[in-house]
Scaffold this motif. Structure first.
Motif, short mmCIF file in Angstrom:
data_model
loop_
_atom_site.label_atom_id
_atom_site.label_comp_id
_atom_site.label_asym_id
_atom_site.label_seq_id
_atom_site.Cartn_x
_atom_site.Cartn_y
_atom_site.Cartn_z
N TYR A 283 -6.08 14.41 8.79
CA TYR A 283 -5.70 13.61 7.53
C TYR A 283 -6.80 12.93 7.01
N LEU B 79 -8.02 2.67 8.84
CA LEU B 79 -8.49 3.99 9.04
C LEU B 79 -8.44 4.18 10.86
N TYR C 197 0.93 -1.24 -0.06
CA TYR C 197 0.03 -0.02 0.12
C TYR C 197 0.96 1.28 0.14
N CYS D 107 -18.12 1.46 5.97
CA CYS D 107 -16.67 1.49 5.39
C CYS D 107 -15.95 0.12 5.86
N LEU E 185 -14.00 3.97 -6.37
CA LEU E 185 -14.88 3.74 -5.54
C LEU E 185 -15.15 4.56 -4.31
N MET E 186 -13.81 5.27 -3.77
CA MET E 186 -13.81 6.00 -2.87
C MET E 186 -14.35 7.38 -3.10
N ASN F 3 -6.80 7.49 -7.09
CA ASN F 3 -5.86 6.39 -7.30
C ASN F 3 -6.36 5.28 -6.84
N ASP F 4 -7.70 5.04 -6.58
CA ASP F 4 -8.29 3.57 -6.23
C ASP F 4 -9.07 2.99 -7.38
N ILE G 257 -18.02 7.34 -2.78
CA ILE G 257 -18.38 7.43 -1.48
C ILE G 257 -18.23 8.91 -1.04
N PRO H 264 -21.78 2.50 1.08
CA PRO H 264 -21.40 0.91 1.68
C PRO H 264 -20.84 1.51 3.18
N TRP I 123 -10.71 13.14 -2.39
CA TRP I 123 -11.54 12.49 -3.45
C TRP I 123 -12.75 12.93 -3.88
N ARG J 215 -7.32 13.15 -5.43
CA ARG J 215 -6.99 11.87 -5.35
C ARG J 215 -7.97 11.27 -6.04
N CYS K 188 -14.85 -2.91 3.51
CA CYS K 188 -13.59 -3.23 2.87
C CYS K 188 -12.45 -2.81 3.82
N HIS K 189 -12.63 -1.87 4.82
CA HIS K 189 -11.51 -1.64 5.78
C HIS K 189 -11.56 -2.35 7.10
N LYS L 25 2.70 1.80 -3.23
CA LYS L 25 1.79 2.32 -4.23
C LYS L 25 1.44 3.68 -4.18
N GLN L 26 1.32 4.33 -2.53
CA GLN L 26 0.91 5.67 -2.65
C GLN L 26 2.29 6.64 -3.13
C1 HEC Z 1 -15.73 -0.88 -1.79
C2 HEC Z 1 -14.45 -0.71 -0.73
C3 HEC Z 1 -14.61 0.49 -0.05
C4 HEC Z 1 -15.49 1.01 0.83
C5 HEC Z 1 -16.78 0.49 1.23
C6 HEC Z 1 -14.69 2.09 1.66
N1 HEC Z 1 -13.37 2.31 1.27
FE1 HEC Z 1 -11.97 3.72 1.95
N2 HEC Z 1 -10.53 2.83 0.78
C7 HEC Z 1 -11.02 1.91 -0.13
C8 HEC Z 1 -9.49 1.50 -0.82
C9 HEC Z 1 -9.11 0.71 -2.00
C10 HEC Z 1 -8.59 2.37 -0.53
C11 HEC Z 1 -7.21 2.76 -0.81
C12 HEC Z 1 -7.30 3.39 -2.07
C13 HEC Z 1 -5.63 3.58 -2.49
O1 HEC Z 1 -5.21 2.57 -3.05
O2 HEC Z 1 -5.19 4.57 -2.39
C14 HEC Z 1 -9.31 3.24 0.25
C15 HEC Z 1 -8.78 4.26 1.16
C16 HEC Z 1 -9.49 5.10 2.13
C17 HEC Z 1 -8.87 6.28 2.83
C18 HEC Z 1 -7.51 6.73 2.81
C19 HEC Z 1 -6.61 6.31 3.90
C20 HEC Z 1 -5.20 6.63 3.67
O3 HEC Z 1 -4.45 6.14 4.74
O4 HEC Z 1 -4.71 7.66 3.13
C21 HEC Z 1 -9.84 6.71 3.56
C22 HEC Z 1 -9.76 8.03 4.54
C23 HEC Z 1 -11.12 5.88 3.46
N3 HEC Z 1 -10.75 5.09 2.73
C24 HEC Z 1 -12.24 6.21 4.06
C25 HEC Z 1 -13.59 5.53 3.78
C26 HEC Z 1 -14.61 5.63 4.57
C27 HEC Z 1 -14.93 6.89 5.63
C28 HEC Z 1 -15.58 4.93 4.22
C29 HEC Z 1 -17.12 4.54 4.55
C30 HEC Z 1 -17.93 5.63 4.49
C31 HEC Z 1 -14.59 3.77 3.49
N4 HEC Z 1 -13.51 4.37 3.03
C32 HEC Z 1 -15.56 2.97 2.46
C33 HEC Z 1 -11.84 1.02 -0.26
C34 HEC Z 1 -13.08 1.11 0.40
#
Ligand code: HEC
Ligand code: HEC
Length: 211
Positions: free
Chosen positions: A166, A159, A67, A141, A186-187, A181-182, A190, A139, A174, A179, A144-145, A70-71
């Motif tokens: 941050y 997270l 991860y 969080c 998806l992000m 990059n995913d 959201i 969805p 996003w 940003r 996936c997280h 990749k960043q």
């Molecule tokens: C479908 C899967 C999915 C869902 C659901 C999801 N995320 Fe993510 N999220 C990701 C992915 C994949 C990344 C990393 C992307 C990348 O490669 O940089 C990410 C990254 C993040 C990051 C950045 C973390 C960092 O260290 O930079 C944040 C903040 C985040 N998500 C918040 C949320 C929140 C809040 C929710 C719920 C409201 C949520 N995500 C729901 C897939 C998801």
């Protein structure tokens, strides 16, 4: 006998050469890379990789090396835009980026609780984290997280325990397209669906876990 000595000497030489070439992740973290642009990570990310809320410097210790690496490449390519990390990412060689990512992944990180979807959510942040809002295609969080936002595998970063400023910066990035990059944006989908007060609530929720 002579051939054995030759073999051993040859082996030692090969080891010496490869370790001289291999980038030292810890040295890069603490002192910087071979190019002056790659300044020491410790300056902002701290001696334990815990970052600092006020500077928007993220906690990164214990994050998966894939991860992190990749960043660094995403900052370089511009799919993730940040004026502070851009020159640093550009200053690292590919080998250094990988080595420093592996070192950061090996650093100790505080444990955070695994809050599962079985818990009855309290408050706006926890409701979004554990239930999402399917009327707006948001969805939960944790799907996936991971439970409590502990992170899953090498693609879904933790997270929990991350600094609120941050977390907010990333959701805004996003939202405004700096940003992207995913996978399949998806992000982005959201973040664009979240209101400002939800972004605040969710940042407070995840940053507060484990504290
Ligand atoms: C479908 C899967 C999915 C869902 C659901 C999801 N995320 Fe993510 N999220 C990701 C992915 C994949 C990344 C990393 C992307 C990348 O490669 O940089 C990410 C990254 C993040 C990051 C950045 C973390 C960092 O260290 O930079 C944040 C903040 C985040 N998500 C918040 C949320 C929140 C809040 C929710 C719920 C409201 C949520 N995500 C729901 C897939 C998801
Ligand atoms: C001058 C301060 C500064 C220094 C020095 C610095 N960083 Fe950063 N770093 C930041 C900031 C600020 C961010 C957040 C960028 C953003 O909001 O997108 C960041 C983000 C990151 C991220 C993304 C984390 C995540 O969860 O997605 C990685 C990886 C990273 N830095 C690695 C490094 C490495 C490796 C070094 C040393 C070679 C380093 N940084 C040096 C300030 C710094």
């Amino acid at each position: 006998m002579r051939s054995i000595t030759k073999l051993i000497c040859g082996g030692l030489l090969a080891t010496a050469v490869s370790s001289a070439l291999a980038a030292d992740g810890q040295a890069i973290y603490q002192k910087g890379g071979s190019n002056p642009g790659a300044i020491a990570c410790i300056t902002c990310h701290g001696p334990e990789g815990m970052g600092m809320d006020a500077g928007g410097f993220p906690h990164i210790s214990g994050y998966p090396a894939e991860y992190l690496n990749k960043q660094i490449h995403d900052f370089r390519s511009g799919t993730r835009q940040n004026p502070i990390m851009l020159p640093i990412a550009n200053g690292l060689t590919d080998e250094e980026a990988l080595a420093v990512s592996q070192y950061i992944a090996s650093m100790k990180s505080p444990k955070t609780p695994e809050v599962t979807r079985a818990k009855k959510p309290e408050g706006e942040g926890e409701t979004l984290a554990l239930r999402g809002d399917w009327t707006r295609n948001i969805p939960e969080c944790v799907v996936c997280h991971g439970p409590g936002g502990v992170g899953v595998g090498t693609s879904f970063p933790p997270l929990a325990g991350q600094h609120p400023s941050y977390l907010k910066n990333q959701l805004h990035a996003w939202k405004n397209g700096t940003r992207k990059n995913d996978h399949a944006d998806l992000m982005g989908h959201i973040a664009r669906a979240l209101t400002e007060s939800e972004i605040d609530a969710i940042a407070q929720y995840f940053s507060g876990l484990g504290k």
